[in-house]
Design an enzyme around this catalytic site. Structure first.
Site, PDB file in Angstrom:
ATOM      1  N   LYS A  14      20.603 -22.832 -11.087  1.00 21.52           N
ATOM      2  CA  LYS A  14      19.688 -23.336 -10.048  1.00 21.52           C
ATOM      3  C   LYS A  14      18.281 -23.581 -10.626  1.00 21.52           C
ATOM      4  O   LYS A  14      17.705 -24.632 -10.421  1.00 21.52           O
ATOM      5  CB  LYS A  14      19.604 -22.341  -8.870  1.00 21.52           C
ATOM      6  CG  LYS A  14      20.957 -22.090  -8.198  1.00 21.52           C
ATOM      7  CD  LYS A  14      20.853 -21.142  -7.017  1.00 21.52           C
ATOM      8  CE  LYS A  14      20.417 -19.739  -7.351  1.00 21.52           C
ATOM      9  NZ  LYS A  14      21.365 -18.982  -8.223  1.00 21.52           N
ATOM     10  N   ARG A  89      19.714 -16.709   1.547  1.00 20.25           N
ATOM     11  CA  ARG A  89      20.840 -15.976   0.960  1.00 20.25           C
ATOM     12  C   ARG A  89      21.644 -15.237   2.017  1.00 20.25           C
ATOM     13  O   ARG A  89      22.634 -14.584   1.678  1.00 20.25           O
ATOM     14  CB  ARG A  89      20.319 -14.956  -0.041  1.00 20.25           C
ATOM     15  CG  ARG A  89      20.396 -15.402  -1.505  1.00 20.25           C
ATOM     16  CD  ARG A  89      19.649 -14.360  -2.297  1.00 20.25           C
ATOM     17  NE  ARG A  89      20.076 -14.184  -3.646  1.00 20.25           N
ATOM     18  CZ  ARG A  89      19.446 -14.671  -4.713  1.00 20.25           C
ATOM     19  NH1 ARG A  89      18.417 -15.467  -4.573  1.00 20.25           N
ATOM     20  NH2 ARG A  89      19.869 -14.372  -5.918  1.00 20.25           N
ATOM     21  N   ARG A 123      20.699 -15.193 -20.968  1.00 19.79           N
ATOM     22  CA  ARG A 123      19.514 -15.903 -20.444  1.00 19.79           C
ATOM     23  C   ARG A 123      18.233 -15.344 -21.046  1.00 19.79           C
ATOM     24  O   ARG A 123      18.052 -14.141 -21.154  1.00 19.79           O
ATOM     25  CB  ARG A 123      19.482 -15.764 -18.917  1.00 19.79           C
ATOM     26  CG  ARG A 123      18.158 -16.222 -18.300  1.00 19.79           C
ATOM     27  CD  ARG A 123      18.257 -16.570 -16.832  1.00 19.79           C
ATOM     28  NE  ARG A 123      18.737 -15.514 -15.969  1.00 19.79           N
ATOM     29  CZ  ARG A 123      19.034 -15.683 -14.685  1.00 19.79           C
ATOM     30  NH1 ARG A 123      18.930 -16.889 -14.133  1.00 19.79           N
ATOM     31  NH2 ARG A 123      19.472 -14.681 -13.965  1.00 19.79           N
ATOM     32  N   ARG A 155      15.006 -10.843 -18.184  1.00 19.68           N
ATOM     33  CA  ARG A 155      14.866 -10.174 -16.892  1.00 19.68           C
ATOM     34  C   ARG A 155      15.510  -8.793 -16.913  1.00 19.68           C
ATOM     35  O   ARG A 155      16.586  -8.623 -17.481  1.00 19.68           O
ATOM     36  CB  ARG A 155      15.505 -11.023 -15.788  1.00 19.68           C
ATOM     37  CG  ARG A 155      14.602 -12.151 -15.342  1.00 19.68           C
ATOM     38  CD  ARG A 155      15.285 -13.131 -14.454  1.00 19.68           C
ATOM     39  NE  ARG A 155      16.133 -12.551 -13.409  1.00 19.68           N
ATOM     40  CZ  ARG A 155      16.748 -13.258 -12.488  1.00 19.68           C
ATOM     41  NH1 ARG A 155      16.597 -14.574 -12.464  1.00 19.68           N
ATOM     42  NH2 ARG A 155      17.506 -12.681 -11.580  1.00 19.68           N
ATOM     43  N   ARG A 166      25.449  -8.136  -8.387  1.00 17.31           N
ATOM     44  CA  ARG A 166      24.860  -9.368  -7.828  1.00 17.31           C
ATOM     45  C   ARG A 166      25.959 -10.340  -7.407  1.00 17.31           C
ATOM     46  O   ARG A 166      25.846 -11.024  -6.388  1.00 17.31           O
ATOM     47  CB  ARG A 166      23.919 -10.007  -8.854  1.00 17.31           C
ATOM     48  CG  ARG A 166      22.593  -9.259  -8.919  1.00 17.31           C
ATOM     49  CD  ARG A 166      21.871  -9.458 -10.232  1.00 17.31           C
ATOM     50  NE  ARG A 166      21.437 -10.822 -10.450  1.00 17.31           N
ATOM     51  CZ  ARG A 166      21.015 -11.273 -11.635  1.00 17.31           C
ATOM     52  NH1 ARG A 166      20.969 -10.473 -12.675  1.00 17.31           N
ATOM     53  NH2 ARG A 166      20.626 -12.520 -11.748  1.00 17.31           N
TER      54      ARG A 166
HETATM   55  P1  ADP Z   1      19.419 -15.495  -9.737  1.00 14.71           P
HETATM   56  O1  ADP Z   1      18.528 -16.574 -10.289  1.00 14.71           O
HETATM   57  O2  ADP Z   1      20.108 -14.762 -10.834  1.00 14.71           O
HETATM   58  O3  ADP Z   1      20.301 -15.982  -8.638  1.00 14.71           O
HETATM   59  P2  ADP Z   1      17.112 -14.598  -8.292  1.00 14.71           P
HETATM   60  O4  ADP Z   1      15.994 -14.712  -9.243  1.00 14.71           O
HETATM   61  O5  ADP Z   1      17.252 -15.685  -7.279  1.00 14.71           O
HETATM   62  O6  ADP Z   1      18.464 -14.402  -9.108  1.00 14.71           O
HETATM   63  O7  ADP Z   1      17.036 -13.217  -7.512  1.00 14.71           O
HETATM   64  C1  ADP Z   1      16.860 -11.986  -8.195  1.00 14.71           C
HETATM   65  C2  ADP Z   1      16.928 -10.844  -7.173  1.00 14.71           C
HETATM   66  O8  ADP Z   1      15.859 -11.001  -6.209  1.00 14.71           O
HETATM   67  C3  ADP Z   1      18.197 -10.804  -6.329  1.00 14.71           C
HETATM   68  O9  ADP Z   1      19.230 -10.074  -6.964  1.00 14.71           O
HETATM   69  C4  ADP Z   1      17.696 -10.112  -5.045  1.00 14.71           C
HETATM   70  O10 ADP Z   1      17.563  -8.713  -5.250  1.00 14.71           O
HETATM   71  C5  ADP Z   1      16.289 -10.684  -4.901  1.00 14.71           C
HETATM   72  N1  ADP Z   1      16.247 -11.918  -4.064  1.00 14.71           N
HETATM   73  C6  ADP Z   1      15.881 -13.169  -4.476  1.00 14.71           C
HETATM   74  N2  ADP Z   1      15.937 -14.042  -3.457  1.00 14.71           N
HETATM   75  C7  ADP Z   1      16.348 -13.342  -2.376  1.00 14.71           C
HETATM   76  C8  ADP Z   1      16.626 -13.692  -1.022  1.00 14.71           C
HETATM   77  N3  ADP Z   1      16.494 -14.957  -0.578  1.00 14.71           N
HETATM   78  N4  ADP Z   1      17.051 -12.695  -0.187  1.00 14.71           N
HETATM   79  C9  ADP Z   1      17.185 -11.424  -0.606  1.00 14.71           C
HETATM   80  N5  ADP Z   1      16.960 -11.029  -1.866  1.00 14.71           N
HETATM   81  C10 ADP Z   1      16.545 -11.984  -2.760  1.00 14.71           C
HETATM   82  P1  ADP Z   2      20.095 -19.441 -11.741  1.00 12.83           P
HETATM   83  O1  ADP Z   2      18.684 -19.915 -11.450  1.00 12.83           O
HETATM   84  O2  ADP Z   2      21.110 -20.073 -10.848  1.00 12.83           O
HETATM   85  O3  ADP Z   2      20.213 -17.959 -11.782  1.00 12.83           O
HETATM   86  P2  ADP Z   2      19.571 -20.396 -14.493  1.00 12.83           P
HETATM   87  O4  ADP Z   2      19.097 -21.797 -14.327  1.00 12.83           O
HETATM   88  O5  ADP Z   2      18.546 -19.373 -14.785  1.00 12.83           O
HETATM   89  O6  ADP Z   2      20.472 -19.952 -13.200  1.00 12.83           O
HETATM   90  O7  ADP Z   2      20.718 -20.388 -15.615  1.00 12.83           O
HETATM   91  C1  ADP Z   2      21.344 -19.173 -16.034  1.00 12.83           C
HETATM   92  C2  ADP Z   2      21.576 -19.233 -17.554  1.00 12.83           C
HETATM   93  O8  ADP Z   2      22.594 -20.194 -17.831  1.00 12.83           O
HETATM   94  C3  ADP Z   2      20.340 -19.670 -18.355  1.00 12.83           C
HETATM   95  O9  ADP Z   2      20.348 -18.960 -19.581  1.00 12.83           O
HETATM   96  C4  ADP Z   2      20.562 -21.177 -18.571  1.00 12.83           C
HETATM   97  O10 ADP Z   2      19.954 -21.642 -19.781  1.00 12.83           O
HETATM   98  C5  ADP Z   2      22.081 -21.259 -18.645  1.00 12.83           C
HETATM   99  N1  ADP Z   2      22.623 -22.507 -18.076  1.00 12.83           N
HETATM  100  C6  ADP Z   2      22.150 -23.205 -17.002  1.00 12.83           C
HETATM  101  N2  ADP Z   2      22.932 -24.289 -16.755  1.00 12.83           N
HETATM  102  C7  ADP Z   2      23.927 -24.266 -17.690  1.00 12.83           C
HETATM  103  C8  ADP Z   2      25.050 -25.124 -17.962  1.00 12.83           C
HETATM  104  N3  ADP Z   2      25.315 -26.217 -17.212  1.00 12.83           N
HETATM  105  N4  ADP Z   2      25.856 -24.788 -19.008  1.00 12.83           N
HETATM  106  C9  ADP Z   2      25.596 -23.675 -19.766  1.00 12.83           C
HETATM  107  N5  ADP Z   2      24.557 -22.836 -19.558  1.00 12.83           N
HETATM  108  C10 ADP Z   2      23.726 -23.125 -18.528  1.00 12.83           C
END
Ligand code: ADP
Ligand code: ADP
Length: 208
Positions: A14, A89, A123, A155, A166
């Site tokens: 994302k 979410r 990541r 992270r 998660r």
């Molecule tokens: P990822 O990119 O791996 O999906 P995020 O950065 O979006 O993770 O979220 C990291 C953590 O922050 C989540 O595991 C949760 O604890 C919290 N979080 C983020 N967005 C939300 C949301 N919209 N509602 C509840 N918790 C959230």
């Molecule tokens: P999210 O915001 O959904 O948690 P990220 O954009 O942070 O996801 O991506 C999670 C990890 O996967 C990062 O290390 C990123 O560089 C990698 N990644 C993202 N898109 C792809 C893809 N299409 N193929 C392989 N790795 C990817």
């Protein structure tokens, strides 16, 4: 104002795709995860409340998240719409969002669970400019990060045990939102298990 939502499991890509979509549409990215991490780092009351939930891979309570979103949407750059990343979410978050803005598209990036662990455990991001990289799939360029001041950052919650929590949280509390948005006719799923450019092309085609 009308906005879009980037939807998908943790590690789906994302944040990576958000950067491309902002470049192409001008919509600012509103990431609740980034906002929470900033609050934890700054030691604000929201950060203190959120920290434990984040470390355990659980969702932060809806009221905390909605407070952050309401404040963020008062900023000047949000007045023509935004791109939500990692929000909503839960169904209550989506219901509250529907009261404050119109969502035109929900872009879902679909990636199977077995890919998620390797994505999240590899990541890293640049602490200076925020660009997201991956040890193997999207490495930092040999010439360095384009910002010129690469600071490797990982992270605290990007470890194998938290990832599994998660993912369970995602399936139990967030995935049901897909049905909610599908019923509204604004849900668009894209296969995220391909290279970054191919996924970006499909997402931008939905918005074209
Ligand atoms: P990822 O990119 O791996 O999906 P995020 O950065 O979006 O993770 O979220 C990291 C953590 O922050 C989540 O595991 C949760 O604890 C919290 N979080 C983020 N967005 C939300 C949301 N919209 N509602 C509840 N918790 C959230
Ligand atoms: P999210 O915001 O959904 O948690 P990220 O954009 O942070 O996801 O991506 C999670 C990890 O996967 C990062 O290390 C990123 O560089 C990698 N990644 C993202 N898109 C792809 C893809 N299409 N193929 C392989 N790795 C990817």
């Amino acid at each position: 104002m009308s906005s879009i939502v980037l939807f998908g499991p943790p590690g789906a890509g994302k944040g990576t795709q958000a950067a491309r979509i902002t470049e192409s549409t001008g919509l600012p990215q509103v990431s609740t995860g980034d906002m929470l991490r900033a609050a934890v780092k700054a030691g604000t009351p929201v950060g203190l409340e959120a920290k434990g939930f984040m470390e355990r891979g659980e969702l932060v309570p809806d009221a905390v998240i909605l407070g952050l979103i309401e404040e963020r949407l008062t900023h000047d750059d949000a007045q023509n719409g935004v791109m939500f990343d990692g929000f909503p979410r839960t169904v209550p978050q989506a219901e509250a969002l529907a009261q404050i803005t119109t969502i035109t598209h929900v872009l879902a990036i679909e990636v199977p669970d077995e890919r998620i662990v390797e994505r999240i455990c590899g990541r890293l991001s640049c602490g200076n400019c925020g660009t997201v990289y991956h040890d193997a799939f999207n490495p930092v360029p040999v010439a360095g990060c384009p910002c010129g001041a690469f600071e490797p950052k990982r992270r605290a919650d990007d470890n194998e045990s938290t990832v599994n929590n998660r993912l369970s949280t995602y399936h139990e509390q967030t995935a049901p939102l897909a049905t909610w948005y599908r019923d509204l006719g604004i849900f668009h799923a894209v296969n995220g298990d391909r290279d970054i450019d191919a996924v970006a092309e499909d997402l931008l085609a939905v918005l074209a």
